[in-house]
Scaffold this motif. Structure first.
Motif, PDB file in Angstrom:
ATOM      1  N   ALA A  23       6.583  -0.933   2.201  1.00 18.53           N
ATOM      2  CA  ALA A  23       7.582  -1.461   1.262  1.00 18.53           C
ATOM      3  C   ALA A  23       8.943  -1.610   1.957  1.00 18.53           C
ATOM      4  N   TYR A  79      -0.833   3.181  -3.634  1.00 21.74           N
ATOM      5  CA  TYR A  79      -1.592   3.788  -2.538  1.00 21.74           C
ATOM      6  C   TYR A  79      -3.099   3.633  -2.755  1.00 21.74           C
ATOM      7  N   GLU A 124       0.790  -1.227   0.000  1.00 21.19           N
ATOM      8  CA  GLU A 124       0.000   0.000   0.000  1.00 21.19           C
ATOM      9  C   GLU A 124       0.825   1.281   0.000  1.00 21.19           C
ATOM     10  N   ASN A 125       2.015   1.259   0.620  1.00 14.78           N
ATOM     11  CA  ASN A 125       2.781   2.503   0.724  1.00 14.78           C
ATOM     12  C   ASN A 125       4.264   2.218   0.949  1.00 14.78           C
ATOM     13  N   HIS A 126       5.058   3.279   1.013  1.00 15.38           N
ATOM     14  CA  HIS A 126       6.507   3.127   1.129  1.00 15.38           C
ATOM     15  C   HIS A 126       6.939   2.651   2.521  1.00 15.38           C
ATOM     16  N   THR A 170       4.716   0.088  -4.944  1.00 17.24           N
ATOM     17  CA  THR A 170       3.707   0.683  -4.062  1.00 17.24           C
ATOM     18  C   THR A 170       2.496   1.110  -4.882  1.00 17.24           C
TER      19      THR A 170
END
Length: 449
Positions: A209, A224, A204-206, A222
Motif C-alpha cells: 500500500a 491480507y 495485499e499488505n501495508h 489492505t
C-alpha cells in the motif's frame, strides 16, 4: 440482494484467495458470479459451476471460434476449412486474377501470423477478454470486482461503459508495476491510466500500500491473504509417508506452491547435501518444474528429493499437516517478491507447521514476532541449511515454534480479515445509496496529472 460480478484470469481450480472472497461475499448476502477461464485440457472442470446458492462460476472458452473448432474437431475441421478455401480460390481464378492473388496473399499472411507465438497469444487473450466482457454484461451486476491487472479492462468496460455506471473494485494481488517478466515502465503507464476508472482498490499488505502511494499518490485498502481458520486435526488425514514410500518417522521438509522463478527453490535443492536429516518435498507445478527435476537428479541427495503434482486447495491442508517444517524462501528479484506476505506462510501456520522463511519485511514480521520459525537471508543456501538443522536438532526451539503456530493462527486468519472486505462493500453500498453513484474517493486531486 446486490449482485457482484467478479473476474479472475485463471481456471479457478487452485485460487484460494478468490474462493475465500467470493464465499465471504455470498455468505454476507451478495449474489456472486465469478467469471474465469475454461481449461480445454482438463475435462474435470466445467464451464458452469454452482459452488453455493449465491456463488456461481462461469468459465469462458479460451480460444477464438476457429481455434476452438480445431481443438474440438481436429483434422476433420482442417479438411473442411481447407476445402472451402480451395473452392473459393478456384472460383476467384475464373473471376479475377488480381483478386485471387490478394486472397492467396491474405491466406499466407494469416498462416504466417498464426505461427508467431506473440500473435497467437494476442489473438487468444483478446478472445478471452471479449468473452469475459460479454459474460460480465449478461450477469447484470451491481458491483464489479477485477482481480489483478489483466482483468481490470474487463471490469472497466462492464462497470463504466453503460448508461448507469456501476462501482468497480480493483483487487491487486501482486505488485503489477514491479514483477519478474513484466515491463515496469509500460505497466506503470497502463495501470496509472486504468486507475482513473477504479472506485476502490485493495492490495495485499501495508508494504504494498505504501509503495502504491509512492508511485500513484493514494493509499489503497489492505486485504491480507490469510488462510481460513480451521482445526487441522479435523481435516482428513493423508499418509504422505506411505505415498512417497518413506518410513513413518522420516521428517518431511515441505515447499507447497507454484514452481516459479524467484522463489528460492533451486536454493532448497542446493542446501540438501548440508541438511542433516529429512526429505525435501515439492508440491505444485509451474514453469520451473523441469529445471528443478533436472537439478534434483544431478544432486548427490537425489534420493531425498520428491515432487508431487499440485492438489486442489481444499485438499492441501491434509498434506501440509504431514510436514515437519515448511519453506517460504523468496528471493529479492523484484519488489513484488520483497513485499509479499503470501498465503503459504499462513497455511503452514494454520497446519501447525513451523517455517524457515526469508527475512523480507512482511514475512519476517510474522515469523519473528510470533516465533513460529526462523527468518533468514535466503539468498545463501547455507543459511537455509543452518536454519533447517537448527529446527531438526534443537527440539526445544522447534517445540516452541510449533506451539506458537497454534496461537498465531487465531490472529492471522481469514475470519478476522474478511471483515475488511465486507466493510469495503458496505461502504460502496452506502455511497451508491445516498449519493446516487460512487465517487472516486480513493484518488486525491493531484493523483494523476
Amino acid at each position: 440482494m446486490k449482485k457482484v460480478g467478479m473476474f479472475v484470469w485463471n481456471h479457478f481450480t487452485n485460487d484460494a484467495r478468490v474462493n475465500r472472497e467470493c464465499t465471504a461475499l455470498a455468505e454476507a448476502g451478495y449474489d456472486v458470479d465469478l467469471i474465469a477461464i475454461n481449461d480445454p485440457k482438463n475435462p474435470a472442470i466445467e464451464a458452469f459451476e454452482k459452488v453455493s446458492e449465491r456463488f456461481r462460476v462461469h468459465r469462458v472458452k479460451r480460444y477464438p471460434w476457429l481455434l476452438q473448432a480445431y481443438s474440438d474437431f481436429g483434422k476433420p475441421f482442417v479438411i473442411v476449412v481447407g476445402g472451402l478455401a480451395m473452392t473459393v480460390a478456384v472460383g476467384l481464378f475464373f473471376v479475377n486474377f488480381m483478386i485471387l492473388s490478394s486472397y492467396l496473399m491474405m491466406l499466407l499472411a494469416t498462416a504466417g501470423a498464426i505461427k508467431q507465438r506473440k500473435v497467437r497469444k494476442i489473438v487468444v487473450n483478446s478472445a478471452i477478454i471479449a468473452r469475459m466482457i460479454v459474460k460480465g454484461y449478461l450477469c447484470k451486476s451491481d458491483i464489479y470486482h477485477a482481480n489483478d491487472l489483466n482483468t481490470l479492462p474487463q471490469g472497466i468496460v462492464c462497470a463504466k461503459l453503460r448508461l448507469k455506471p456501476k462501482p468497480l473494485v480493483y483487487d491487486s494481488h501482486e505488485v503489477q508495476s514491479d514483477r519478474t517478466g513484466y515491463d515496469k515502465k509500460k505497466i506503470k503507464v497502463i495501470e496509472r491510466f486504468l486507475l482513473r476508472f477504479v472506485d476502490e482498490m485493495m492490495v495485499e499488505n501495508h508494504t504494498r500500500a505504501k509503495h502504491n502511494e509512492e508511485i500513484y499518490g493514494f493509499y489503497p485498502q489492505t486485504l491480507y491473504n490469510y488462510s481460513e481458520l480451521y482445526d487441522i486435526n479435523e481435516r482428513p488425514k493423508v499418509n504422505l509417508h506411505h505415498q512417497l514410500g518413506l518410513p513413518e518417522g522420516e521428517k518431511i521438509l515441505l515447499y507447497q506452491g507454484g514452481l516459479q522463478q524467484g522463489r528460492g527453490l533451486e536454493k532448497l535443492i542446493e542446501a540438501m547435501p548440508h541438511i542433516n536429516e529429512g526429505v525435501l518435498v515439492f508440491i505444485g507445478a509451474g514453469k520451473l518444474t523441469a529445471t528443478l527435476k533436472s537439478l534434483a537428479q544431478k544432486s548427490p541427495e537425489r534420493d531425498r528429493i520428491f515432487f508431487l503434482e499440485k492438489v486442489p486447495f481444499k485438499e492441501l491442508p491434509s498434506i501440509t499437516r504431514e510436514a515437519y517444517l515448511g519453506f517460504q524462501v523468496l528471493q529479492n528479484v523484484c519488489f513484488n517478491h520483497y513485499s509479499a506476505s503470501s498465503n503459504k506462510l499462513f497455511e503452514y501456520i494454520m497446519a501447525h507447521v513451523p517455517v524457515v522463511s526469508c527475512d523480507f519485511p512482511e514475512i519476517a514480521k510474522v515469523v519473528n514476532e510470533h516465533e513460529v520459525g526462523i527468518a533468514i537471508d535466503a539468498h545463501d543456501y547455507r543459511n537455509i541449511a543452518h536454519a533447517v538443522n537448527e529446527l531438526l536438532t534443537n527440539q526445544e526451539r522447534y517445540g516452541k515454534a510449533k506451539a506458537n503456530t497454534k496461537k498465531a493462527k487465531y490472529i492471522y486468519n481469514w475470519q478476522n480479515e474478511k471483515k475488511k472486505l465486507l466493510a469495503l462493500y458496505e461502504g460502496i453500498e452506502l455511497k451508491t445509496g445516498f449519493i446516487g453513484k460512487v465517487k472516486h474517493q480513493l484518488k486525491p486531486k493531484n493523483m494523476i496529472e
